[in-house]
Write an enzyme that holds these catalytic residues in place. Structure first.
Site, PDB file in Angstrom:
ATOM      1  N   SER A   8      65.143  43.714 -12.458  1.00  0.00           N
ATOM      2  CA  SER A   8      66.518  43.963 -12.014  1.00  0.00           C
ATOM      3  C   SER A   8      67.477  43.798 -13.189  1.00  0.00           C
ATOM      4  O   SER A   8      67.576  42.707 -13.764  1.00  0.00           O
ATOM      5  CB  SER A   8      66.916  42.974 -10.917  1.00  0.00           C
ATOM      6  OG  SER A   8      68.324  43.028 -10.750  1.00  0.00           O
ATOM      7  N   HIS A  33      65.209  48.285 -11.347  1.00  0.00           N
ATOM      8  CA  HIS A  33      65.930  47.976 -10.107  1.00  0.00           C
ATOM      9  C   HIS A  33      67.418  47.805 -10.423  1.00  0.00           C
ATOM     10  O   HIS A  33      67.792  47.060 -11.322  1.00  0.00           O
ATOM     11  CB  HIS A  33      65.348  46.693  -9.513  1.00  0.00           C
ATOM     12  CG  HIS A  33      65.857  46.321  -8.159  1.00  0.00           C
ATOM     13  ND1 HIS A  33      65.398  46.913  -6.996  1.00  0.00           N
ATOM     14  CD2 HIS A  33      66.768  45.408  -7.775  1.00  0.00           C
ATOM     15  CE1 HIS A  33      66.016  46.373  -5.949  1.00  0.00           C
ATOM     16  NE2 HIS A  33      66.864  45.451  -6.396  1.00  0.00           N
ATOM     17  N   ASP A  35      71.066  46.858  -8.868  1.00  0.00           N
ATOM     18  CA  ASP A  35      71.723  46.156  -7.759  1.00  0.00           C
ATOM     19  C   ASP A  35      73.214  46.469  -7.720  1.00  0.00           C
ATOM     20  O   ASP A  35      73.973  46.026  -8.586  1.00  0.00           O
ATOM     21  CB  ASP A  35      71.538  44.643  -7.935  1.00  0.00           C
ATOM     22  CG  ASP A  35      70.134  44.194  -7.588  1.00  0.00           C
ATOM     23  OD1 ASP A  35      69.671  44.494  -6.475  1.00  0.00           O
ATOM     24  OD2 ASP A  35      69.502  43.530  -8.437  1.00  0.00           O
ATOM     25  N   MET A  37      76.725  45.992  -5.766  1.00  0.00           N
ATOM     26  CA  MET A  37      77.384  45.087  -4.808  1.00  0.00           C
ATOM     27  C   MET A  37      78.873  45.397  -4.743  1.00  0.00           C
ATOM     28  O   MET A  37      79.501  45.637  -5.777  1.00  0.00           O
ATOM     29  CB  MET A  37      77.214  43.640  -5.261  1.00  0.00           C
ATOM     30  CG  MET A  37      75.771  43.243  -5.491  1.00  0.00           C
ATOM     31  SD  MET A  37      75.672  41.573  -6.121  1.00  0.00           S
ATOM     32  CE  MET A  37      73.904  41.400  -6.326  1.00  0.00           C
ATOM     33  N   HIS A  66      69.473  49.662  -5.203  1.00  0.00           N
ATOM     34  CA  HIS A  66      69.638  48.767  -4.044  1.00  0.00           C
ATOM     35  C   HIS A  66      71.130  48.648  -3.730  1.00  0.00           C
ATOM     36  O   HIS A  66      71.873  48.009  -4.467  1.00  0.00           O
ATOM     37  CB  HIS A  66      69.023  47.409  -4.422  1.00  0.00           C
ATOM     38  CG  HIS A  66      69.090  46.376  -3.348  1.00  0.00           C
ATOM     39  ND1 HIS A  66      68.724  45.064  -3.565  1.00  0.00           N
ATOM     40  CD2 HIS A  66      69.468  46.449  -2.052  1.00  0.00           C
ATOM     41  CE1 HIS A  66      68.866  44.373  -2.440  1.00  0.00           C
ATOM     42  NE2 HIS A  66      69.330  45.180  -1.505  1.00  0.00           N
ATOM     43  N   MET A  68      73.989  47.180  -1.867  1.00  0.00           N
ATOM     44  CA  MET A  68      74.493  46.070  -1.038  1.00  0.00           C
ATOM     45  C   MET A  68      75.966  46.337  -0.794  1.00  0.00           C
ATOM     46  O   MET A  68      76.853  45.633  -1.291  1.00  0.00           O
ATOM     47  CB  MET A  68      74.238  44.746  -1.773  1.00  0.00           C
ATOM     48  CG  MET A  68      72.761  44.359  -1.774  1.00  0.00           C
ATOM     49  SD  MET A  68      72.369  43.136  -3.026  1.00  0.00           S
ATOM     50  CE  MET A  68      72.060  44.222  -4.405  1.00  0.00           C
ATOM     51  N   MET A 137      64.190  41.104   1.804  1.00  0.00           N
ATOM     52  CA  MET A 137      64.979  40.203   0.952  1.00  0.00           C
ATOM     53  C   MET A 137      64.407  38.790   1.067  1.00  0.00           C
ATOM     54  O   MET A 137      64.295  38.244   2.163  1.00  0.00           O
ATOM     55  CB  MET A 137      66.449  40.166   1.407  1.00  0.00           C
ATOM     56  CG  MET A 137      67.284  41.380   1.057  1.00  0.00           C
ATOM     57  SD  MET A 137      67.341  41.845  -0.689  1.00  0.00           S
ATOM     58  CE  MET A 137      67.956  40.349  -1.489  1.00  0.00           C
ATOM     59  N   ASP A 175      62.295  41.100  -2.884  1.00  0.00           N
ATOM     60  CA  ASP A 175      63.412  40.991  -3.836  1.00  0.00           C
ATOM     61  C   ASP A 175      64.118  39.653  -3.674  1.00  0.00           C
ATOM     62  O   ASP A 175      64.694  39.370  -2.625  1.00  0.00           O
ATOM     63  CB  ASP A 175      64.380  42.155  -3.561  1.00  0.00           C
ATOM     64  CG  ASP A 175      65.554  42.188  -4.535  1.00  0.00           C
ATOM     65  OD1 ASP A 175      65.560  41.412  -5.505  1.00  0.00           O
ATOM     66  OD2 ASP A 175      66.462  43.016  -4.311  1.00  0.00           O
TER      67      ASP A 175
HETATM   68  C1  DX5 Z   1      70.018  39.877  -5.079  1.00  0.00           C
HETATM   69  C2  DX5 Z   1      69.503  41.136  -5.733  1.00  0.00           C
HETATM   70  C3  DX5 Z   1      68.264  40.920  -6.513  1.00  0.00           C
HETATM   71  C4  DX5 Z   1      68.430  40.029  -7.702  1.00  0.00           C
HETATM   72  C5  DX5 Z   1      67.097  39.430  -8.007  1.00  0.00           C
HETATM   73  O1  DX5 Z   1      71.098  40.184  -4.276  1.00  0.00           O
HETATM   74  O2  DX5 Z   1      69.208  42.110  -4.748  1.00  0.00           O
HETATM   75  O3  DX5 Z   1      67.687  42.172  -6.907  1.00  0.00           O
HETATM   76  O4  DX5 Z   1      68.914  40.677  -8.831  1.00  0.00           O
HETATM   77  O5  DX5 Z   1      67.276  38.465  -8.983  1.00  0.00           O
HETATM   78  P1  DX5 Z   1      66.294  37.220  -9.129  1.00  0.00           P
HETATM   79  O6  DX5 Z   1      64.929  37.777  -9.400  1.00  0.00           O
HETATM   80  O7  DX5 Z   1      66.886  36.474 -10.267  1.00  0.00           O
HETATM   81  O8  DX5 Z   1      66.330  36.460  -7.815  1.00  0.00           O
HETATM   82 ZN    ZN Z   2      67.998  43.943  -5.396  1.00  0.00          ZN
END
Ligand code: DX5
Ligand code: ZN
Length: 222
Positions: A8, A33, A35, A37, A66, A68, A137, A175
């Site tokens: 990620s 990956h 992320d 948000m 991903h 969010m 998750m 994840d």
């Molecule tokens: C959390 C994200 C993850 C995050 C994982 O909201 O969806 O993808 O980046 O990070 P680690 O592996 O550090 O938990």
């Molecule tokens: Zn993620």
């Protein structure tokens, strides 16, 4: 199937993003990956299209995006245009999930649904046959570096049972808090795609950690 390691980039050094992407390109990781948000669905804001397009410019591996964010339908086309190979939406963010999933497929992307830690796998019963991938998750979404939630193993078990009862075979991604202490057990519980943020980017040798995670998650299946 062979495990897929998806580092990620949320945990990457944003001031050295090109360097970190090139590290992933040269590593044993299969995917990158991404992320996204929005500060609404989760209490944190990460980055959007300009950063993702910059990542795409250097990435030699598929982007696993991903989302969010609330009401992701508004932006699916933009993410597809910005280079997403797979798009993950949250069950909790999609009141018309069937329509959302069809739209992702129409855009030519792999369609995936993520479940928050409190959302039971059984709620996927009437959509699972339409999916390419499910993301379980293993932390509450919003931040990297959180502690792994052990109930994830039970959810992976439930998901395998649901897939078996429906006769479907899909990618099962986990994840949050994945590292070299739990990845083998996660693979044994049925996961085959592993997101790792902090475990990779906090390692002294990130590429070696990716290789280690890959080795640990490669298990013989009976
Ligand atoms: C959390 C994200 C993850 C995050 C994982 O909201 O969806 O993808 O980046 O990070 P680690 O592996 O550090 O938990
Ligand atoms: Zn993620």
């Amino acid at each position: 199937m062979h495990p897929i390691i998806a580092p990620s980039i949320l945990a990457a050094d944003f001031a050295n993003l090109q360097r970190d992407i090139e590290m992933i390109n040269a590593s044993e990781a299969e995917w990158i990956h991404v992320d996204v948000m929005d500060g609404m669905f989760v209490p944190n804001i990460s980055f959007g299209f300009p950063v993702m397009s910059a990542v795409k410019k250097h990435a030699k591996k598929p982007l696993d995006v991903h989302l969010m964010i609330v009401d992701p339908d508004r932006y699916l086309k933009n993410f597809s245009d910005a280079g997403a190979d797979g798009i993950i939406v949250h069950y909790e963010a999609c009141p018309n999930l069937h329509r959302t999933v069809q739209y992702i497929k129409e855009l030519g992307c792999r369609a995936a649904v993520a479940l928050n830690p409190h959302t039971p796998v059984a709620l996927l019963e009437d959509i699972i046959g339409d999916l390419d991938q499910v993301l379980i998750m293993s932390v509450n979404p919003g931040f990297g570096g959180q502690k792994f939630i052990a109930n994830t193993y039970k959810k992976l078990h439930d998901l395998r049972e649901l897939c078996a009862s429906k006769g479907v075979d899909l990618l099962i991604e986990v994840d949050g808090g994945v590292d070299d202490t739990n990845i083998k057990q996660l693979a044994e519980a049925g996961a085959n795609v592993f997101v790792a943020g902090n475990a990779v980017f906090s390692a002294t040798d990130p590429a070696a950690m990716i290789s280690k995670l890959k080795g640990l998650s490669t298990i013989a299946r009976s």
